[in-house]
Design a protein around this motif. Structure first.
Motif, mmCIF file in Angstrom:
data_model
loop_
_atom_site.group_PDB
_atom_site.id
_atom_site.type_symbol
_atom_site.label_atom_id
_atom_site.label_comp_id
_atom_site.label_asym_id
_atom_site.label_seq_id
_atom_site.Cartn_x
_atom_site.Cartn_y
_atom_site.Cartn_z
ATOM 1 N N THR A 163 -16.505 -21.152 21.588
ATOM 2 C CA THR A 163 -16.114 -19.892 20.945
ATOM 3 C C THR A 163 -14.600 -19.760 20.898
ATOM 4 N N THR A 164 -13.946 -20.058 22.025
ATOM 5 C CA THR A 164 -12.483 -19.971 22.090
ATOM 6 C C THR A 164 -11.832 -20.967 21.141
ATOM 7 N N VAL A 165 -12.320 -22.202 21.142
ATOM 8 C CA VAL A 165 -11.741 -23.240 20.283
ATOM 9 C C VAL A 165 -11.913 -22.878 18.816
ATOM 10 N N ALA A 166 -13.087 -22.360 18.446
ATOM 11 C CA ALA A 166 -13.320 -21.978 17.051
ATOM 12 C C ALA A 166 -12.324 -20.903 16.618
ATOM 13 N N GLN A 167 -12.029 -19.968 17.500
ATOM 14 C CA GLN A 167 -11.043 -18.935 17.182
ATOM 15 C C GLN A 167 -9.652 -19.528 16.997
ATOM 16 N N GLN A 168 -9.294 -20.487 17.858
ATOM 17 C CA GLN A 168 -7.986 -21.137 17.737
ATOM 18 C C GLN A 168 -7.890 -21.940 16.445
ATOM 19 N N VAL A 169 -8.961 -22.622 16.084
ATOM 20 C CA VAL A 169 -8.966 -23.393 14.840
ATOM 21 C C VAL A 169 -8.772 -22.465 13.650
ATOM 22 N N THR A 170 -9.474 -21.341 13.654
ATOM 23 C CA THR A 170 -9.332 -20.378 12.556
ATOM 24 C C THR A 170 -7.905 -19.846 12.475
#
Length: 672
Positions: A163-170
């Motif tokens: 979840t955290t990584v997906a937010q950073q990618v976005t």
């Protein structure tokens, strides 16, 4: 005179620009991703004079960054690989410690469990010894519960991290899209916006640490980013959104969705590289394997011990009850399948385990092709099984009976409610370890005694001897009261008859009762020979050794009050080394201890490989970064030398202007 002024002034301006560029380099020596810049000078067009072409000084035509696309791409790709391996290694190191730990691992619990059983075998009538075995069984179940809980915690951590990584990618994708827009507008003026280009490259490098990306350059100096097998993350100034959401097939695990506008796509199986790719690789290749292998072992232990105990008698003379909870209890069945939210029906699917030795460590994807027919894809090797039919009978000549890999789907409470297109995820072993529990409460209930005992007649003249009967199994549960009612409390007897051809025959006594066969041929009298017989639907195995003479008798009676009998306990102890797991598709199989040892060994091997790859990837990243820095990074020594050089250049240009002024003043004074 104006020419001399013009030449000096152009040199002064060029020197000032060079000093500014050098200062910019020095002040950004610690800026991540900054590429050193240089001012490009050229000669001004010369003027034609009577003496030939006369120069007009210099000018700065461009401010360029020292940049190598290949080296930048190399840093990006090695960053992605190193981040993926580091995320994988961190998780597998934790798993390796959990499985191999003597404090929390299964190996120590198994050794203590079978050690306590061996102690009880030596004195089967001892209640303290039986209680010790019962306590170790509870401890073993607790270890399975604990290890499963730790693996489940790791799964939840991976969900949170995804979840955290997906937010950073976005966030970074939106940043790149913003840089694309700014760069395209700035480049329209004819000059490259170096600082914006550096900032965009740094954002892409950071993005590569989270997810593997493919970069495609565009004519307007913008770039497009793609992930997976070509799914667009950034197109020009538009960025897609990467989301972590509960999986459609398994809500306990996060899947990754790429949302562009109003359309979304599941890209979980397509992602590679970066921290996100490493987490997904670990979950798919290692964590699922460990959970399923652990669950299969717990199911094997519970099933094999319960089945063997059901073949013996306890201290009260009763048929043995289960030591562990039923592997097909309602609670266990509810954990083995989950329908997709998009299914037309909300019918539940029961997955019963009939043979733990046939279980694999794979999950399955089941798809109904009609209301009763379905196919199954074994995810571990992507093999399609079936088609099967819920209405098919056992022994169906077309092989459509719904049973495979030790699983049976024939008994469905919601039969008739399934619809074509319905899909289910089957996880027959994943959650088994969390539900393992000891249900036996009293040590007297441990069925260590065998149900039947054999002895040779006292009047026998030969040296023939029979081994104690071993219960192989039957058409139903062992019922001692029913057997006694069939044969009487004395049991049955066999009489040896010598045949004229040198062979012998064991014949039942005058009242054979429900025993078959009525006569057993002894092909080689004097040599040890095994034979089987059936009594009341229960099959027994015995051995005859020595040389029996005509008329010798052997009696098989019920084991009344077998307090000191440990024969069934010996059968239990053999489960330690007997191949009871992994017999799928005709494989030889392996023992319980070997099964866990294989899991520990495989995880240890994967861990060692991850460590090696981590060191290699880190070395490659350092080398790629050094190669890039050797071309693009700021070197303070070089910049200090350039600073001195351009300072002298500035002073010399100023001196030209001073000379021109002096000459001009002299000329004016001459004209007065």
């Amino acid at each position: 005179m104006s020419d001399l002024f013009q030449v000096g002034l152009s040199g002064l301006r060029a020197a000032q620009t060079q000093l500014s560029v050098t200062g910019q380099n020095i002040t950004n020596v610690n800026t991540p991703g900054y590429s050193r810049q240089t001012a490009i000078q050229t000669t001004n067009p010369a003027n034609l004079t009577g003496a030939g072409f006369m120069g007009n000084g210099t000018k700065v035509v461009d401010i360029q960054r020292i940049y190598n696309q290949f080296l930048t791409n190399q840093v990006r790709s090695t960053t992605s690989a190193a981040a993926a391996n580091e995320a994988y290694r961190t998780q597998i190191e934790e798993l390796n410690s959990t499985l191999s730990s003597t404090a929390s691992g299964i190996t120590t619990g198994m050794q203590n469990y079978f050690g306590a059983l061996q102690t009880a075998i030596e004195d089967p009538a001892s209640l303290p010894a039986r209680q010790l075995f019962l306590s170790e069984a509870q401890g073993l179940a607790g270890r399975f519960n604990s290890v499963h809980a730790q693996l489940s915690t790791q799964n939840r951590f991976i969900n949170d991290q995804m979840t955290t990584v997906a937010q950073q990618v976005t966030r970074l994708a939106q940043s790149v899209a913003g840089f694309n827009d700014a760069i395209a507008k700035a480049a329209a003026n004819g000059a490259a916006p170096n600082d914006l280009l550096d900032a965009r490259d740094e954002a892409i490098r950071q993005l590569s640490g989270y997810i593997g990306v493919t970069v495609v350059n565009q004519d307007d100096h913008s770039i497009n980013l793609f992930i997976g097998s070509g799914q667009p993350l950034v197109i020009g100034k538009e960025a897609s959104v990467l989301q972590a959401a509960p999986g459609l097939a398994d809500p306990s695990r996060m899947d990754i969705r790429l949302v562009s506008g109003n359309a979304g796509q599941d890209v979980t199986g397509l992602i590679s590289g970066g921290e996100l790719g490493g987490l997904l690789d670990y979950r798919r290749d290692v964590l699922d394997l460990a959970l399923n292998a652990l669950g299969r072992m717990s199911l094997g232990i519970a099933s094999e011990f319960n089945q063997q105990l059901a073949k013996g008698l306890d201290l009260n003379g009763n048929v043995g009850g289960p030591l562990f909870n039923d592997i097909n209890s309602r609670d266990m069945l509810d954990l083995r399948s989950r329908g997709r939210e998009s299914n037309q029906s909300d019918a539940s699917l029961d997955v019963r385990i009939t043979d733990t030795s046939q279980l694999s460590t794979s999950d399955y994807e089941l798809t109904f092709t009609s209301d009763t027919e379905f196919t199954v894809r074994r995810i571990g090797d992507n093999r399609v099984l079936g088609p099967f039919d819920l209405n098919a009978a056992p022994g169906d000549p077309n092989g459509r009976y719904p049973a495979f890999d030790g699983l049976d789907l024939s008994q469905q409470p919601d039969a008739g409610n399934f619809r074509s297109g319905d899909r289910y995820l089957l996880t027959p072993t994943r959650s088994a370890a969390q539900g393992m529990a000891v249900v036996m409460t009293e040590p007297q209930q441990l069925a260590f005694a065998a149900p039947m005992a054999a002895q040779a007649g006292l009047d026998n003249r030969g040296t023939g001897a029979v081994s104690q009967p071993v219960l192989l199994g039957g058409s139903g549960p062992l019922d001692m009261d029913a057997l006694v009612a069939l044969t009487g409390p004395e049991g049955v007897s066999f009489t040896y008859s010598a045949n004229a051809d040198g062979t012998g025959t064991l014949e039942l006594s005058a009242d054979p009762g429900p025993v078959s066969p009525a006569a057993i041929t002894i092909a080689a009298p004097g040599a040890a020979q095994q034979f089987e017989f059936t009594l009341g639907g229960q099959s027994f195995s015995m051995g005859l050794s020595g040389r029996a003479l005509d008329g010798d008798t052997f009696t098989v009676s019920f084991n009344q009050g077998g307090v000191a009998d440990n024969r069934n306990a010996l059968q239990l102890s053999e489960l330690q080394n007997r191949p009871v797991l992994g017999k799928t598709e005709g494989a030889r199989g392996f023992s319980l201890l070997d099964g866990y040892g294989d899991l520990v060994q495989r995880v240890a091997t994967f861990t060692a490989q991850a460590r090696t790859e981590s060191e290699a990837n880190q070395a490659m990243l350092v080398q790629a970064t050094n190669n890039r820095n050797s071309v693009s990074a700021v070197n303070l020594d070089e910049e200090a030398a350039s600073l001195i050089q351009f300072e002298q250049y500035y002073n010399a240009s100023a001196q030209i202007i001073q000379v021109a002024r002096t000459v001009f003043d002299t000329l004016i004074n001459t004209m007065r």
